[in-house]
Write a protein that holds these residues in place. Structure first.
Motif: not given
Ligand code: SF4
Length: 352
Positions: A159-186
């Motif tokens: 299921q590693e690819s699912h988590l990679e996806f969630a990490r990408d989404v978290a990073r994208r949200f943080n980038h678009i809204y210039s916020a250090d909000f979502f941790p990148e889940p490991k």
């Protein structure tokens, strides 16, 4: 005392759980629940991505999986145990995340193609089965994790690819809204001993080759008798080969202590025991290990109100956390949080 890190994991309610689920996931959950702030979700919306016609069976399946979890030691006082659809904030977070997720991210998700292939016999059936909801499941899964700002996610290697996806989404949200909000889940990988089904193939409830947590002692013995052993061993007097013993030996490795494993090795390789008796002893071992769980499950099954109360307690706790995440997301995005009566919404509008 739990560490401040949050851990998250979930399971689809699609039937009674088998021993592969126990060794592959639940055993780790039980261990982690006292170490971390844990959120364990029964992801019933995910069940609908492939079984939307069976929606009416979902409540029963939620009940069954809750019984399995509680029986093996998931402790609702330590972990937050909740049902996904009881936390509607996850759906709203999913919606907001879907707005920022490029569609080619979803389309390239490797497991999606496999799921469609499994569901459909041909191209036209695939078009019908690959619903909008199924296509979006990686985003929903991201919402499951990010709603609780999960820092660690208990997953199997597959299921590693699912988590990679969630990490990408978290990073994208943080980038678009210039916020250090979502941790990148490991990922926190679960240690899975290779427990094959009775026929030597991958264990799965749909293959009819599993042993369920809820099975009785007699059902277990009956199933263990079907285990494929060393196919080269014809007579009891033939020495056995542990490396060729397809199912019982790997199961012994999961269940037996060192002393018993040494005894099995000696008796097998020196033809001191036949496979029938060897499997009988293994069945007893499995039954001993699961007797307490099964008893607890049976007791709980007679008290559905108590099970409902446990879920209700966890749902309420989970909602509070997800509601805070949603509210913070809206603030970061400069959106109006209509659930707050006291806010100056025009000021919010002017600031955005
Ligand atoms: Fe497997 Fe036991 Fe038979 Fe040896 S004696 S092949 S370990 S079932």
């Amino acid at each position: 005392m739990a560490e401040s890190k949050r851990i998250m994991s979930g399971m689809r309610p699609t039937g009674r759980l088998h021993l592969g689920h126990y060794f592959g996931a639940l055993l780790n959950w039980v261990e982690f629940q006292s170490r971390y702030e844990s959120y364990f979700s029964i992801v019933d919306w995910h069940a609908l991505t492939t079984k939307y016609q069976d929606s009416r069976s979902v409540p029963q399946q939620v009940f069954e999986i809750t019984l399995d979890w509680l029986a093996v030691g998931i402790n609702p006082e330590e972990a937050t145990l909740y049902v996904q659809s009881a936390v509607p904030e996850i759906a709203e977070i999913h919606l907001l995340l879907s707005m920022i997720t490029p569609h080619n991210w979803v389309e390239r998700e490797p497991t999606l193609k496999d799921m469609v292939r499994m569901l459909a016999a041909d191209e036209s059936e695939a078009r019908e089965k690959a619903t909008y909801g199924l296509l979006g499941y990686p985003v929903l899964m991201s919402a499951d994790i990010l709603s609780f700002k999960g820092q660690l996610v208990l997953v199997g290697k597959d299921q590693e690819s699912h988590l990679e996806f969630a990490r990408d989404v978290a990073r994208r949200f943080n980038h678009i809204y210039s916020a250090d909000f979502f941790p990148e889940p490991k990922p926190e990988f679960t240690v899975t001993p290779l427990l094959k089904g009775m026929d030597g193939m991958k264990m799965g409830k749909s293959y009819g080759n599993d042993i369920k947590i809820a099975d009785t002692a007699d059902e277990t013995i009956k199933k263990v008798k079907q285990m494929v052993t060393d196919r080269t061993r014809i007579a009891k007097s033939d020495p056995g080969h542990l490396d060729l013993c397809e199912v019982p030996w790997p199961w012994y490795k999961a269940f037996a202590d060192e002393q018993l494993k040494a005894t099995v090795k000696d008796e097998c390789e020196n033809a001191k025991i036949g496979c029938v008796d060897c499997k009988k002893r293994l069945g007893g071992l499995i039954n001993d290990r699961f007797a307490g769980f099964r008893e607890r499950r049976e007791t709980l099954a007679k008290d559905p109100d108590k099970v409902f109360e446990i879920l209700h307690y966890g749902n309420t706790k989970a909602r509070k956390v997800a509601a805070q995440t949603l509210s913070d997301m809206k603030e970061i995005m400069g959106m109006i949080d209509w659930s707050k009566k006291e806010q100056n919404w025009l000021k919010v509008a002017q600031n955005s």
